[in-house]
Design an enzyme around this catalytic site. Structure first.
Site, short mmCIF file in Angstrom:
data_model
loop_
_atom_site.label_atom_id
_atom_site.label_comp_id
_atom_site.label_asym_id
_atom_site.label_seq_id
_atom_site.Cartn_x
_atom_site.Cartn_y
_atom_site.Cartn_z
NE ARG A 192 -8.82 5.39 3.68
CZ ARG A 192 -7.57 5.76 3.43
NH1 ARG A 192 -7.31 6.98 3.01
NH2 ARG A 192 -6.57 4.91 3.62
CB CYS A 203 -0.98 -0.04 1.17
SG CYS A 203 -2.37 1.05 0.91
CG HIS A 262 -3.17 -3.32 4.43
ND1 HIS A 262 -1.91 -2.85 4.66
CD2 HIS A 262 -3.86 -2.29 3.86
CE1 HIS A 262 -1.85 -1.57 4.26
NE2 HIS A 262 -3.01 -1.23 3.77
N1 GLN Z 1 -1.77 6.85 2.55
C1 GLN Z 1 -2.02 5.99 1.47
C2 GLN Z 1 -3.43 5.98 0.90
O1 GLN Z 1 -4.39 6.29 1.58
C3 GLN Z 1 -1.63 4.59 1.92
C4 GLN Z 1 -2.57 3.94 2.84
C5 GLN Z 1 -2.10 2.61 3.29
O2 GLN Z 1 -0.90 2.35 3.34
N2 GLN Z 1 -3.02 1.75 3.66
O3 GLN Z 1 -3.54 5.66 -0.24
#
Ligand code: GLN
Length: 268
Positions: A137, A100, A212
């Site tokens: 998101r 990520c 993840h």
């Molecule tokens: N900050 C980044 C995003 O929101 C990565 C998030 C993450 O590592 N889960 O895309």
């Protein structure tokens, strides 16, 4: 050479800053599985004060997710000789799993929700952009089939069936691939951007993923591939792994496949 004579050094990138999403589980998983095989294992935290020599000595790299702010701090640090060392390692085939926020930094750039574009290492031919704080998101369970040719081939040989990964994604940034090979094809979830059906990227032996979970305990065969590849690379000899009891992980996978309605793929 027997397993007790081999040592695996796991380089953990920026554990203090890039551990927001539980990807430390990947380090624990690799360490434990390698120890069960009888290998000696050392975990080397590569934090802000890490030296170039420390980066050079690791056999395998793990990088986890972080929030935009921490990514900025890391990128200010990952410059010059350190950036060169990391680039050389990956280009020389050192395997790694980057999740990520970590891969966002290894691409050309990341445009955060607020503030300035963060220039990346440009190792992976892709860009990542956050469409802004109003944008939804990409959150939820994700299932994808590994399609990156070398990795898919080696994992299919290990498993006797196509490798299907289950994970959990939580990102605002969207990644768009250039010429780099995608890691896989999304079966359920968003993947790189929720638009083109691709997930992650694969370059030399480095795995970039939005997954993840952490991803390795949920897909232990991927951890084994990393260990085997790292040690074969280091000792220039064939490394055979004994099979471990993954009954619980397999049950968890079956349950999640069922929940997501992809149970026909619960081949593994
Ligand atoms: N900050 C980044 C995003 O929101 C990565 C998030 C993450 O590592 N889960 O895309």
């Amino acid at each position: 050479m027997n397993n007790q004579q081999m040592e695996l050094k796991i380089g953990w990138l920026y554990p203090t800053l890039m551990s927001t999403y539980g990807d430390r589980g990947n380090v624990i998983c690799i360490q434990q599985r390698a120890q069960w095989q009888g290998f000696n294992v050392q975990v080397i935290p590569l934090d802000l004060q890490a030296s170039v020599t420390e980066i050079h000595q690791v056999d395998l790299l793990v990088g986890g997710g972080a929030q935009d702010r921490q990514q900025e701090i890391v990128m200010r640090d990952l410059k010059g000789a350190k950036a060169t060392a990391l680039r050389e390692k990956i280009e020389a085939g050192t395997p790694g799993v980057f999740t990520c926020g970590a891969p966002q930094l290894l691409g050309h750039y990341y445009e955060p929700a607020l503030g300035q574009r963060i220039e990346g290492l440009g190792l992976f031919d892709f860009v990542s952009k956050h469409p802004g704080i109003e944008a939804k998101r990409c959150i939820g369970n994700v299932v994808f089939e590994i399609t990156a040719s070398k990795l898919a081939e080696e994992l299919t040989a290990m498993l006797g069936k196509p490798p299907v990964i289950i994970g959990f994604e939580n990102h605002g940034g969207r990644t768009y691939l250039g010429k780099v090979e995608a890691l896989g094809k999304v079966i359920s979830g968003y993947g790189n951007n929720g638009e083109d059906g691709m997930e992650g990227a694969f370059f030399h032996n480095a795995i970039a993923t939005y997954s993840h979970g952490p991803v390795l305990p949920k897909n232990p065969f991927l951890a084994d591939w990393l260990v085997k590849t790292a040690l074969q690379q280091k000792y220039q000899t064939n490394v055979e792994l004994k099979s471990l009891d993954d009954g619980l992980a397999m049950q968890a996978r079956e349950a999640m496949f069922k929940k997501l309605g992809v149970s026909e793929l619960a081949a593994y």
